[in-house]
Design a protein around this motif. Structure first.
Motif, PDB file in Angstrom:
ATOM      1  N   CYS A  86     -25.225   7.413 -13.381  1.00  0.00           N
ATOM      2  CA  CYS A  86     -26.248   7.446 -12.322  1.00  0.00           C
ATOM      3  C   CYS A  86     -26.571   6.032 -11.837  1.00  0.00           C
ATOM      4  CB  CYS A  86     -27.518   8.121 -12.834  1.00  0.00           C
ATOM      5  SG  CYS A  86     -27.354   9.900 -13.097  1.00  0.00           S
ATOM      6  N   GLY A  87     -26.674   5.092 -12.778  1.00  0.00           N
ATOM      7  CA  GLY A  87     -26.947   3.716 -12.403  1.00  0.00           C
ATOM      8  C   GLY A  87     -25.841   3.127 -11.542  1.00  0.00           C
ATOM      9  N   CYS A  88     -24.595   3.423 -11.890  1.00  0.00           N
ATOM     10  CA  CYS A  88     -23.466   2.932 -11.095  1.00  0.00           C
ATOM     11  C   CYS A  88     -23.489   3.489  -9.684  1.00  0.00           C
ATOM     12  CB  CYS A  88     -22.152   3.304 -11.778  1.00  0.00           C
ATOM     13  SG  CYS A  88     -21.803   2.368 -13.287  1.00  0.00           S
ATOM     14  N   LEU A  89     -23.821   4.764  -9.555  1.00  0.00           N
ATOM     15  CA  LEU A  89     -23.840   5.396  -8.231  1.00  0.00           C
ATOM     16  C   LEU A  89     -24.947   4.839  -7.343  1.00  0.00           C
ATOM     17  CD1 LEU A  89     -23.104   9.105  -9.234  1.00  0.00           C
ATOM     18  CD2 LEU A  89     -21.532   7.456  -8.180  1.00  0.00           C
ATOM     19  N   LEU A  90     -26.002   4.283  -7.952  1.00  0.00           N
ATOM     20  CA  LEU A  90     -27.084   3.685  -7.171  1.00  0.00           C
ATOM     21  C   LEU A  90     -26.650   2.415  -6.443  1.00  0.00           C
ATOM     22  CD1 LEU A  90     -30.245   4.091  -9.453  1.00  0.00           C
ATOM     23  CD2 LEU A  90     -29.837   5.143  -7.225  1.00  0.00           C
ATOM     24  N   PHE A  91     -25.510   1.837  -6.852  1.00  0.00           N
ATOM     25  CA  PHE A  91     -25.019   0.652  -6.160  1.00  0.00           C
ATOM     26  C   PHE A  91     -24.600   0.976  -4.723  1.00  0.00           C
ATOM     27  CE2 PHE A  91     -25.112  -1.324 -10.206  1.00  0.00           C
ATOM     28  CZ  PHE A  91     -25.017  -2.694  -9.994  1.00  0.00           C
ATOM     29  N   ILE A  92     -24.247   2.228  -4.465  1.00  0.00           N
ATOM     30  CA  ILE A  92     -23.813   2.604  -3.114  1.00  0.00           C
ATOM     31  C   ILE A  92     -24.961   2.518  -2.113  1.00  0.00           C
ATOM     32  CG2 ILE A  92     -22.853   4.463  -1.711  1.00  0.00           C
ATOM     33  CD1 ILE A  92     -21.246   5.324  -4.184  1.00  0.00           C
ATOM     34  N   PRO A  93     -26.126   3.163  -2.376  1.00  0.00           N
ATOM     35  CA  PRO A  93     -27.237   2.973  -1.428  1.00  0.00           C
ATOM     36  C   PRO A  93     -27.758   1.539  -1.412  1.00  0.00           C
ATOM     37  CG  PRO A  93     -27.945   4.241  -3.350  1.00  0.00           C
ATOM     38  CD  PRO A  93     -26.452   4.168  -3.405  1.00  0.00           C
ATOM     39  N   ALA A  94     -27.671   0.830  -2.549  1.00  0.00           N
ATOM     40  CA  ALA A  94     -28.113  -0.570  -2.568  1.00  0.00           C
ATOM     41  C   ALA A  94     -27.285  -1.412  -1.614  1.00  0.00           C
ATOM     42  CB  ALA A  94     -28.017  -1.120  -3.995  1.00  0.00           C
ATOM     43  N   ALA A  95     -25.979  -1.160  -1.595  1.00  0.00           N
ATOM     44  CA  ALA A  95     -25.099  -1.900  -0.685  1.00  0.00           C
ATOM     45  C   ALA A  95     -25.332  -1.495   0.772  1.00  0.00           C
ATOM     46  CB  ALA A  95     -23.644  -1.654  -1.060  1.00  0.00           C
ATOM     47  N   ASN A  96     -25.633  -0.212   1.003  1.00  0.00           N
ATOM     48  CA  ASN A  96     -25.886   0.251   2.368  1.00  0.00           C
ATOM     49  C   ASN A  96     -27.169  -0.347   2.934  1.00  0.00           C
ATOM     50  OD1 ASN A  96     -23.567   1.855   2.435  1.00  0.00           O
ATOM     51  ND2 ASN A  96     -24.620   3.662   1.666  1.00  0.00           N
ATOM     52  N   ILE A  97     -28.206  -0.380   2.090  1.00  0.00           N
ATOM     53  CA  ILE A  97     -29.503  -0.898   2.540  1.00  0.00           C
ATOM     54  C   ILE A  97     -29.527  -2.426   2.531  1.00  0.00           C
ATOM     55  CG2 ILE A  97     -31.985  -0.943   1.994  1.00  0.00           C
ATOM     56  CD1 ILE A  97     -31.644   1.824   0.749  1.00  0.00           C
ATOM     57  N   LYS A  98     -28.660  -3.013   1.675  1.00  0.00           N
ATOM     58  CA  LYS A  98     -28.604  -4.472   1.510  1.00  0.00           C
ATOM     59  C   LYS A  98     -29.940  -5.021   1.024  1.00  0.00           C
ATOM     60  CE  LYS A  98     -24.988  -5.034   4.978  1.00  0.00           C
ATOM     61  NZ  LYS A  98     -24.871  -3.587   5.202  1.00  0.00           N
ATOM     62  N   ALA A  99     -30.444  -4.383  -0.037  1.00  0.00           N
ATOM     63  CA  ALA A  99     -31.721  -4.796  -0.622  1.00  0.00           C
ATOM     64  C   ALA A  99     -31.485  -5.275  -2.053  1.00  0.00           C
ATOM     65  CB  ALA A  99     -32.710  -3.638  -0.606  1.00  0.00           C
ATOM     66  N   TYR A 100     -31.869  -6.510  -2.338  1.00  0.00           N
ATOM     67  CA  TYR A 100     -31.657  -7.085  -3.669  1.00  0.00           C
ATOM     68  C   TYR A 100     -32.417  -6.297  -4.734  1.00  0.00           C
ATOM     69  CZ  TYR A 100     -31.268 -10.722  -7.290  1.00  0.00           C
ATOM     70  OH  TYR A 100     -31.008 -11.414  -8.440  1.00  0.00           O
ATOM     71  N   TRP A 101     -33.634  -5.852  -4.401  1.00  0.00           N
ATOM     72  CA  TRP A 101     -34.446  -5.136  -5.378  1.00  0.00           C
ATOM     73  C   TRP A 101     -33.787  -3.826  -5.808  1.00  0.00           C
ATOM     74  CZ3 TRP A 101     -36.094  -0.172  -4.646  1.00  0.00           C
ATOM     75  CH2 TRP A 101     -36.080   0.332  -3.336  1.00  0.00           C
ATOM     76  N   LEU A 102     -33.044  -3.199  -4.886  1.00  0.00           N
ATOM     77  CA  LEU A 102     -32.395  -1.936  -5.227  1.00  0.00           C
ATOM     78  C   LEU A 102     -31.181  -2.186  -6.131  1.00  0.00           C
ATOM     79  CD1 LEU A 102     -32.463   1.067  -4.975  1.00  0.00           C
ATOM     80  CD2 LEU A 102     -31.238   0.917  -2.795  1.00  0.00           C
ATOM     81  N   PHE A 103     -30.509  -3.316  -5.932  1.00  0.00           N
ATOM     82  CA  PHE A 103     -29.454  -3.695  -6.869  1.00  0.00           C
ATOM     83  C   PHE A 103     -30.030  -3.873  -8.273  1.00  0.00           C
ATOM     84  CE2 PHE A 103     -27.016  -5.113  -3.074  1.00  0.00           C
ATOM     85  CZ  PHE A 103     -25.795  -4.525  -3.372  1.00  0.00           C
ATOM     86  N   LEU A 104     -31.187  -4.512  -8.343  1.00  0.00           N
ATOM     87  CA  LEU A 104     -31.832  -4.737  -9.649  1.00  0.00           C
ATOM     88  C   LEU A 104     -32.242  -3.413 -10.289  1.00  0.00           C
ATOM     89  CD1 LEU A 104     -34.055  -7.854  -8.791  1.00  0.00           C
ATOM     90  CD2 LEU A 104     -31.795  -7.805  -9.879  1.00  0.00           C
ATOM     91  N   ALA A 105     -32.738  -2.486  -9.472  1.00  0.00           N
ATOM     92  CA  ALA A 105     -33.121  -1.170  -9.993  1.00  0.00           C
ATOM     93  C   ALA A 105     -31.900  -0.426 -10.516  1.00  0.00           C
ATOM     94  CB  ALA A 105     -33.812  -0.353  -8.897  1.00  0.00           C
ATOM     95  N   ALA A 106     -30.791  -0.504  -9.784  1.00  0.00           N
ATOM     96  CA  ALA A 106     -29.552   0.142 -10.221  1.00  0.00           C
ATOM     97  C   ALA A 106     -29.080  -0.438 -11.544  1.00  0.00           C
ATOM     98  CB  ALA A 106     -28.475  -0.023  -9.151  1.00  0.00           C
ATOM     99  N   LEU A 107     -29.188  -1.747 -11.689  1.00  0.00           N
ATOM    100  CA  LEU A 107     -28.789  -2.406 -12.934  1.00  0.00           C
ATOM    101  C   LEU A 107     -29.659  -1.959 -14.099  1.00  0.00           C
ATOM    102  CD1 LEU A 107     -28.096  -5.951 -11.497  1.00  0.00           C
ATOM    103  CD2 LEU A 107     -26.457  -4.616 -12.834  1.00  0.00           C
ATOM    104  N   PHE A 108     -30.953  -1.744 -13.834  1.00  0.00           N
ATOM    105  CA  PHE A 108     -31.853  -1.297 -14.893  1.00  0.00           C
ATOM    106  C   PHE A 108     -31.459   0.099 -15.382  1.00  0.00           C
ATOM    107  CE2 PHE A 108     -35.556   0.827 -16.600  1.00  0.00           C
ATOM    108  CZ  PHE A 108     -36.108  -0.135 -17.446  1.00  0.00           C
ATOM    109  N   VAL A 109     -31.187   1.013 -14.458  1.00  0.00           N
ATOM    110  CA  VAL A 109     -30.797   2.381 -14.834  1.00  0.00           C
ATOM    111  C   VAL A 109     -29.466   2.364 -15.582  1.00  0.00           C
ATOM    112  CG1 VAL A 109     -30.170   4.665 -13.956  1.00  0.00           C
ATOM    113  CG2 VAL A 109     -32.057   3.401 -12.899  1.00  0.00           C
ATOM    114  N   LEU A 110     -28.521   1.593 -15.060  1.00  0.00           N
ATOM    115  CA  LEU A 110     -27.213   1.470 -15.697  1.00  0.00           C
ATOM    116  C   LEU A 110     -27.368   0.954 -17.134  1.00  0.00           C
ATOM    117  CD1 LEU A 110     -24.168  -0.270 -13.981  1.00  0.00           C
ATOM    118  CD2 LEU A 110     -24.664  -0.571 -16.376  1.00  0.00           C
ATOM    119  N   ALA A 111     -28.187  -0.091 -17.296  1.00  0.00           N
ATOM    120  CA  ALA A 111     -28.393  -0.682 -18.619  1.00  0.00           C
ATOM    121  C   ALA A 111     -29.142   0.268 -19.548  1.00  0.00           C
ATOM    122  CB  ALA A 111     -29.151  -1.995 -18.492  1.00  0.00           C
ATOM    123  N   ALA A 112     -29.998   1.120 -18.998  1.00  0.00           N
ATOM    124  CA  ALA A 112     -30.687   2.112 -19.825  1.00  0.00           C
ATOM    125  C   ALA A 112     -29.668   3.040 -20.480  1.00  0.00           C
ATOM    126  CB  ALA A 112     -31.668   2.914 -18.974  1.00  0.00           C
ATOM    127  N   GLY A 113     -28.646   3.426 -19.713  1.00  0.00           N
ATOM    128  CA  GLY A 113     -27.587   4.261 -20.274  1.00  0.00           C
ATOM    129  C   GLY A 113     -26.818   3.533 -21.361  1.00  0.00           C
TER     130      GLY A 113
END
Length: 399
Positions: A86-113
């Protein structure tokens, strides 16, 4: 023979988890310079990548320990892989929106796994056989982890740093989509493979306290400092090798060299797993910590190829540290093993804090001088190793 084969099969399958989280963790070393350039970040701002990634260990580990105590190690691995995907898949909307905070959120979910995987897999491997060979088994599994660390930067340098696209942020989509699919495939493999379940239910009912286990607490501090130092060094290598007086390399060239840092750890872990069949783990740990201190002093006081080679060699001597510290810390915990594993994985939060500290020094002094920061960690690890020696001598005297 029938009792040995299931254990061997379990060891082989579970080490695939070590490969996955090693691969992803090392990929951060490529992601950091990419996002730093994409969003025009300072070193401190760029290191929020590691802060969010390793901060997840601190927040999620206690919960993961309790969940795994109820579900068991195998089901815990399923949960970890699903969260990771799920964390990896969040990188797709992060790249579309081009928001640094969303990249960080995706990394947090990925690291939780990954945290859940760590809490499940490390004690599972440690308990999968004779206690006296736990450190050797963990070093072998961590060698596979280092294989992932080695291939991660090569993969990232090719698909992220080396890619040519009209939108730079889009370069992260394919790598993380591939990882998400791979995680799902490994989860299916675990389901199809009949692995022996190691009982952890009793651990949840234990009346003892991990805070009374001094060996565990000393080990948790060692894990905190070690992971912080290892991650911090790896995070700055690309920018370090770009420095004119160090390597003068391009970003893509420097990204490929990061693989040698993690590749050295892979080779060292295979060697370490063999050496610890003949030498006490604390001896190998102490020797390696001393050598790393000397290598870091060398890279700070020299330039050119000497500075580059000395910092890359740190990876080789880092090799056996995490699994050896982990095995020594949980040794003899019995029913507290799952909780102890959760605390040790929580201590991995050092990877969130050390890069920020080194970034502060890099921003205010210089990038090269900042490599003095990790030395503090290795001095303590040397102390921890010597403490194990005194403990063994005390046990021998009592016996």
């Amino acid at each position: 023979m029938s009792r040995i084969l299931p254990q061997q099969r379990a060891l082989y399958v579970m080490t695939s988890l070590f490969f996955i989280w090693g691969f992803i963790t090392a990929l951060n070393d490529i992601l950091i310079p990419h996002l730093k350039a994409e969003f025009s970040l300072s070193y401190s701002q760029a290191m929020l990548v590691q802060f969010c990634f390793f901060g997840a260990y601190f927040i999620v580990s206690p919960l993961a320990g309790r969940v795994i105590a109820k579900l068991g190690y195998i089901k815990g691995a399923y949960l970890g892989l699903a969260t990771l995907a799920c964390g990896c898949l969040l990188f797709i909307p992060a790249a579309n929106i081009k928001a640094y905070w969303l990249f960080l959120a995706a990394l947090f979910v990925l690291a939780a796994g990954i945290t859940v995987l760590q809490v499940a897999a490390n004690p599972y491997i440690a308990c999968l056989g004779e206690q006296k060979h736990a450190a050797s088994r963990l070093n072998l599994a961590q060698a596979i982890n280092s294989l992932g660390h080695t291939l991660g930067p090569v993969f990232g340098a090719a698909l992220i740093l080396g890619a040519v696209t009209t939108t730079s942020a889009d370069q992260v989509k394919l790598p993380y989509l591939i990882i998400a699919i791979s995680a799902i495939m490994v989860a299916v493999l675990l389901k199809l493979t009949r692995l022996p379940e190691i009982e952890v239910q009793a651990q949840a009912k234990s009346t003892g306290s991990i805070w009374q286990q001094k060996q565990l607490l000393w080990g948790a501090l060692a894990i905190f400092l070690y992971v912080g130092a290892e991650v911090s060094i790896g995070s700055f290598l690309v920018n370090y090798f770009e420095q004119p007086d160090i390597g003068g390399l391009t970003t893509a060239q420097a990204g490929h060299l990061v693989a040698y840092y993690w590749g050295g750890a892979m080779v060292g872990r295979f060697i370490g797993a063999a050496l610890m069949r003949y030498f006490a783990p604390f001896m190998v740990l102490g020797f390696n910590a001393l050598i790393v201190c000397l290598l870091l002093i060398t890279t700070v006081t020299t330039t050119g190829h000497v500075a580059m080679i000395s910092v890359l060699l740190v990876g080789f001597f880092n090799s056996i540290m995490f699994p050896t510290i982990f095995a020594l810390a949980i040794k003899g915990l019995g029913t507290l093993t799952a909780k102890g594993s959760g605390l040790l994985c929580q201590a991995i939060v050092g990877g969130a804090l050390f890069p920020l500290l080194q970034a502060f020094v890099a921003d205010h002094l210089s990038l090269q001088v900042s490599f003095l920061v990790p030395i503090v960690a290795y001095v303590y690890i040397l102390f921890f190793a010597l403490k194990q020696r005194r403990g063994e001598q005390s046990n021998e005297a009592i016996a």
